[in-house]
Scaffold this motif. Structure first.
Motif, short mmCIF file in Angstrom:
data_model
loop_
_atom_site.label_atom_id
_atom_site.label_comp_id
_atom_site.label_asym_id
_atom_site.label_seq_id
_atom_site.Cartn_x
_atom_site.Cartn_y
_atom_site.Cartn_z
N TYR A 1 0.82 -1.21 0.00
CA TYR A 1 0.00 0.00 0.00
C TYR A 1 0.86 1.27 0.00
CZ TYR A 1 -3.60 -3.39 1.22
OH TYR A 1 -4.45 -4.47 1.21
N LEU A 2 2.11 1.12 -0.43
CA LEU A 2 3.05 2.23 -0.46
C LEU A 2 2.54 3.44 -1.25
CD1 LEU A 2 5.87 3.38 0.19
CD2 LEU A 2 6.73 2.19 -1.85
N PRO A 3 1.86 3.27 -2.40
CA PRO A 3 1.41 4.46 -3.14
C PRO A 3 0.52 5.39 -2.32
CG PRO A 3 1.26 2.52 -4.53
CD PRO A 3 1.57 2.02 -3.15
N VAL A 4 -0.32 4.82 -1.46
CA VAL A 4 -1.21 5.65 -0.66
C VAL A 4 -0.42 6.39 0.41
CG1 VAL A 4 -3.29 5.66 0.76
CG2 VAL A 4 -3.05 4.00 -1.07
N ALA A 5 0.51 5.70 1.04
CA ALA A 5 1.34 6.34 2.05
C ALA A 5 2.14 7.49 1.45
CB ALA A 5 2.27 5.32 2.69
N LEU A 6 2.68 7.27 0.25
CA LEU A 6 3.47 8.32 -0.41
C LEU A 6 2.60 9.51 -0.80
CD1 LEU A 6 5.82 6.21 -2.72
CD2 LEU A 6 6.47 7.52 -0.68
N LYS B 1 0.41 9.92 -9.50
CA LYS B 1 1.65 10.65 -9.27
C LYS B 1 2.55 9.88 -8.29
CE LYS B 1 3.44 15.28 -8.28
NZ LYS B 1 3.09 16.69 -7.98
N ALA B 2 1.94 9.26 -7.27
CA ALA B 2 2.71 8.46 -6.31
C ALA B 2 3.31 7.22 -6.99
CB ALA B 2 1.83 8.05 -5.15
N LEU B 3 2.55 6.59 -7.88
CA LEU B 3 3.07 5.43 -8.60
C LEU B 3 4.26 5.83 -9.49
CD1 LEU B 3 -0.27 3.68 -9.62
CD2 LEU B 3 1.53 2.69 -8.19
N ARG B 4 4.17 6.99 -10.10
CA ARG B 4 5.29 7.46 -10.92
C ARG B 4 6.50 7.79 -10.04
NH1 ARG B 4 1.37 11.26 -14.66
NH2 ARG B 4 0.65 9.59 -16.07
N TYR B 5 6.25 8.28 -8.86
CA TYR B 5 7.34 8.56 -7.92
C TYR B 5 8.08 7.27 -7.57
CZ TYR B 5 9.71 10.63 -3.86
OH TYR B 5 10.65 11.09 -2.97
N ILE B 6 7.33 6.20 -7.39
CA ILE B 6 7.95 4.90 -7.08
C ILE B 6 8.87 4.48 -8.21
CG2 ILE B 6 7.48 2.43 -6.80
CD1 ILE B 6 4.93 3.23 -5.28
N ASP C 1 0.10 10.59 0.63
CA ASP C 1 -0.19 11.33 1.86
C ASP C 1 1.05 12.09 2.33
OD1 ASP C 1 -1.79 12.03 4.20
OD2 ASP C 1 -0.52 10.62 5.29
N GLN C 2 2.18 11.39 2.43
CA GLN C 2 3.40 11.98 2.96
C GLN C 2 3.97 13.09 2.07
OE1 GLN C 2 5.07 11.24 6.01
NE2 GLN C 2 3.08 10.31 6.39
N LEU C 3 3.84 12.94 0.76
CA LEU C 3 4.40 13.90 -0.18
C LEU C 3 3.44 15.03 -0.52
CD1 LEU C 3 6.18 11.38 -2.59
CD2 LEU C 3 7.21 12.75 -0.76
N GLY C 4 2.25 15.02 0.07
CA GLY C 4 1.31 16.11 -0.12
C GLY C 4 0.54 16.09 -1.42
N TYR C 5 0.48 14.94 -2.08
CA TYR C 5 -0.20 14.87 -3.37
C TYR C 5 -1.71 15.03 -3.25
CZ TYR C 5 4.25 13.17 -5.27
OH TYR C 5 5.56 13.03 -5.66
N PHE C 6 -2.29 14.52 -2.16
CA PHE C 6 -3.73 14.72 -1.97
C PHE C 6 -4.04 16.20 -1.79
CE2 PHE C 6 -3.62 10.25 -0.09
CZ PHE C 6 -4.19 9.66 -1.21
N LYS C 7 -3.23 16.88 -1.00
CA LYS C 7 -3.44 18.31 -0.76
C LYS C 7 -3.27 19.11 -2.04
CE LYS C 7 -2.22 18.29 4.15
NZ LYS C 7 -1.29 18.79 5.20
N GLU D 1 15.48 5.67 -1.34
CA GLU D 1 14.81 6.97 -1.36
C GLU D 1 13.35 6.84 -0.94
OE1 GLU D 1 17.37 9.21 -4.88
OE2 GLU D 1 15.70 7.88 -5.41
N LEU D 2 12.71 5.78 -1.38
CA LEU D 2 11.31 5.55 -1.02
C LEU D 2 11.18 5.28 0.48
CD1 LEU D 2 10.28 3.30 -4.04
CD2 LEU D 2 9.64 5.69 -3.67
N ALA D 3 12.11 4.52 1.03
CA ALA D 3 12.08 4.22 2.46
C ALA D 3 12.22 5.49 3.29
CB ALA D 3 13.19 3.24 2.81
N SER D 4 12.97 6.45 2.79
CA SER D 4 13.16 7.72 3.51
C SER D 4 11.94 8.62 3.40
CB SER D 4 14.39 8.44 2.97
OG SER D 4 15.56 7.69 3.22
N ALA D 5 11.04 8.32 2.47
CA ALA D 5 9.87 9.16 2.27
C ALA D 5 8.68 8.76 3.13
CB ALA D 5 9.47 9.14 0.79
N VAL D 6 8.78 7.62 3.82
CA VAL D 6 7.68 7.17 4.68
C VAL D 6 8.11 7.29 6.14
CG1 VAL D 6 6.78 5.61 2.92
CG2 VAL D 6 8.42 4.75 4.60
N PRO D 7 7.15 7.29 7.07
CA PRO D 7 7.51 7.38 8.50
C PRO D 7 8.44 6.26 8.93
CG PRO D 7 5.17 7.78 8.19
CD PRO D 7 5.69 7.32 6.86
N ALA D 8 9.35 6.56 9.83
CA ALA D 8 10.32 5.57 10.31
C ALA D 8 9.63 4.36 10.93
CB ALA D 8 11.27 6.23 11.32
#
Length: 331
Positions: free
Chosen positions: A39-44, A246-251, A46-52, A258-265
């Motif tokens: 479910y990484l695309p959804v987390a990204l 956009k999140a899928l393209r980011y992946i 959210d974390q990268l502000g794409y929904f906003k 880099e992806l691991a650093s973009a999600v909460p620890a």
């Protein structure tokens, strides 16, 4: 005086955050375990502000099993569920119309593990009369485990399923001997494998392994909605899909590290290096544009029809279980 107050209010708004914007649209999505790699695309998003960026106010509610998502979706407690595509097929057999609007993965990203304390168990066929762990009864992990058991020559009454969730609860169940084997996803699977507590029986974490085990592409994680709600809220759905594409393209354009650093620890479960390795191993399952794989729905229906009596003899309209409308228009 009124004009002066209006100008002051405008100036304050600009200082606080730029141009005035309409209140963001509130959408609640239930996720079957937000920390799971699948479910990484959804987390990204959210974390990268794409929904906003799309003007949406999205609340993500994480539950340990996607099966609960169907229930809360049908009663209207959430607007969408991030779970497995197979639920759209199963629910159609129950007379409920649910549609996948974007597909994240072309493989389940799951793995059937067996405890290292059971060295005699080498294949699924060796699991006769053994307790198997699944995230929840009626979950996709149970669907897949039942199919693998049948394919190995077992009868469904020769295996029992125990709902143990994921993460720490799954690991504890295996450590205590509550389950001898079970299906889970990363990072839970990697934690057990790296610690030597479990071995792989069947791996569904790459497209190639999935094709060997299930006979073709198996579209799994996706965002599904009630079909009626989707039809009434097309602008909102399009914004959701825009953010997720956009999140899928980011992946696709970033490394596992880099992806691991973009999600909460907290998603790393205390071992970021293991998380990175697991993500690098499974990265190929993500679909760059969110489109449904051509032969995917037929594979899922074939698998489910073998294990679900409610699907046997039913005329399932696969075309209505997903749509390409929104991914086709995604910016």
């Amino acid at each position: 005086m009124r004009r002066a107050l209006q100008l002051l209010a405008l100036a304050a708004a600009l200082l606080a955050g730029g141009p005035l914007r309409a209140h963001a649209e509130r959408i609640v999505l239930m996720v079957g375990g937000i920390e799971k790699l699948i479910y990484l695309p959804v987390a990204l998003a959210d974390q990268l502000g794409y929904f906003k960026e799309q003007g949406l106010d999205v609340e993500l509610r994480s539950e340990w099993s996607g099966i609960h998502g169907v229930d809360v979706l049908l009663v209207g407690s959430v607007q969408g569920v991030v779970g497995f595509y197979d639920h759209t097929i199963y629910m159609q057999s129950q007379g409920k119309a649910i549609t996948s609007v974007i597909q994240f993965t072309q493989a389940p990203g799951e793995v059937e593990l067996v405890s290292a304390r059971a060295p005699r168990i080498r294949t699924m066929g060796d699991l006769k009369d053994q307790p198997l762990g699944v995230t929840g009864l009626g979950s996709s992990t149970q669907f897949l485990s039942r199919y693998l058991a049948l394919s190995a020559g077992l009868k469904l009454n020769q295996v029992s399923f125990i709902p143990v969730g994921t993460g720490d609860s799954f690991i504890e169940a295996m450590a205590r001997g509550t389950i001898v084997a079970g299906m889970t996803t990363d990072p839970t699977a990697s934690r057990l494998l790296n610690s030597g507590q479990a071995r792989v029986l069947v791996d569904l974490r790459t497209p190639e392994d999935t094709a060997r085990a299930l006979g073709g592409p198996y579209p799994a994680s996706c965002l599904y909605l009630q079909s009626a709600w989707m039809a009434r809220h097309k602008p909102e759905v399009q914004k959701l899909v825009n953010a997720l594409v956009k999140a899928l393209r980011y992946i696709q354009s970033h490394t596992a590290a880099e992806l691991a650093s973009a999600v909460p620890a907290a998603f790393h479960a205390g071992d970021k290096a293991a998380y990175v390795r697991a993500l690098a191993h499974s990265k190929a399952i993500f679909i760059p544009d969110g489109r449904m794989p051509k032969d995917g729905p037929a594979t899922v229906l074939r698998v489910m029809a073998r294990i679900e009596k409610s699907l046997q003899g039913k005329n399932i309209d696969l075309a209505s279980t997903y749509t390409l409308e929104f991914v086709g228009a995604a910016r």
